[in-house]
Scaffold this active site. Structure first.
Site, PDB file in Angstrom:
ATOM      1  N   SER A 196       0.832  -1.211   0.000  1.00 35.24           N
ATOM      2  CA  SER A 196       0.000   0.000   0.000  1.00 35.24           C
ATOM      3  C   SER A 196       0.863   1.256   0.000  1.00 35.24           C
ATOM      4  O   SER A 196       0.568   2.227  -0.701  1.00 35.24           O
ATOM      5  CB  SER A 196      -0.918  -0.007   1.231  1.00 35.24           C
ATOM      6  N   TRP A 200       2.144   1.659  -3.419  1.00 34.59           N
ATOM      7  CA  TRP A 200       1.068   2.094  -4.310  1.00 34.59           C
ATOM      8  C   TRP A 200       0.891   3.614  -4.222  1.00 34.59           C
ATOM      9  O   TRP A 200       0.613   4.264  -5.221  1.00 34.59           O
ATOM     10  CB  TRP A 200      -0.242   1.393  -3.941  1.00 34.59           C
ATOM     11  N   HIS A 201       1.075   4.179  -3.021  1.00 37.10           N
ATOM     12  CA  HIS A 201       0.889   5.616  -2.841  1.00 37.10           C
ATOM     13  C   HIS A 201       2.011   6.440  -3.459  1.00 37.10           C
ATOM     14  O   HIS A 201       1.809   7.607  -3.784  1.00 37.10           O
ATOM     15  CB  HIS A 201       0.741   5.954  -1.347  1.00 37.10           C
ATOM     16  N   GLY A 202       3.195   5.873  -3.582  1.00 40.36           N
ATOM     17  CA  GLY A 202       4.291   6.626  -4.180  1.00 40.36           C
ATOM     18  C   GLY A 202       5.588   5.847  -4.198  1.00 40.36           C
ATOM     19  O   GLY A 202       5.715   4.785  -3.596  1.00 40.36           O
TER      20      GLY A 202
END
Length: 175
Positions: A137, A140-142
């Site tokens: 996660s 996924w955010h950066g």
């Protein structure tokens, strides 16, 4: 597409736009001013106000965009799922993540956590799966290392909360 859907969708879209423009953007200005001033130059109460403002800015940004998407979908005849359920009213970390960005959490659960074995394995395996899902996660955010650290810390807090609640359940209860 029908008139009722257009009307309902427009209402939801308008609320989302208001959350984004009237709340998130204004709170963002406060956060930006604190950054320009510099963290070493502000008082402790202002630092707390800025941190709360930033947390609310992120929430109203995400929630506003989600409501706008739900409203547009409704205007076009689609029913999109709710994406935020008052996460800051949560009683613990696990509940917070179940209420925050619900559709993303459901996707990670279905396509990452469950294929890893979910919680239907040993406690250690379950904790490994929780850490993996939060590290993924974060990625996924950066791309930055800070996103990986963010994911790792969130996974760590989830594991700690689960471990301590398991210990608490085994303790004898005096009544």
């Amino acid at each position: 597409v029908d008139a009722a859907g257009l009307q309902e969708g427009l209402k939801v879209f308008t609320v989302g736009l208001a959350f984004k423009v009237l709340l998130a953007d204004r709170l963002g200005f406060l956060w930006q001013e604190v950054q320009v001033t510099g963290f070493e130059s502000i008082s402790t109460p202002l630092a707390w106000i800025a941190a709360i403002a930033y947390s609310l800015k992120i929430y109203f940004d995400f929630y506003g965009y989600s409501l706008m998407a739900i409203g547009l979908g409704r205007m076009l005849g689609f029913r999109l799922p709710e994406n935020f359920k008052e996460p800051y009213m949560s009683g613990n970390v696990r509940e917070f993540y179940r209420r925050w960005h619900i559709t993303l959490g459901n996707w990670f659960c279905k396509y990452v956590y469950i294929p890893l074995g979910g919680s239907r394995c040993s406690r250690l395996c379950k904790y490994r799966n929780i850490m993996i899902i939060f590290l993924v996660s974060g990625m996924w955010h950066g791309v930055g290392l800070h996103y990986l650290v963010w994911g790792g810390l969130n996974g760590f807090f989830q594991v700690c909360e689960d471990a301590f609640s398991a210990v608490r359940r085994r303790l004898p209860c005096k009544r």
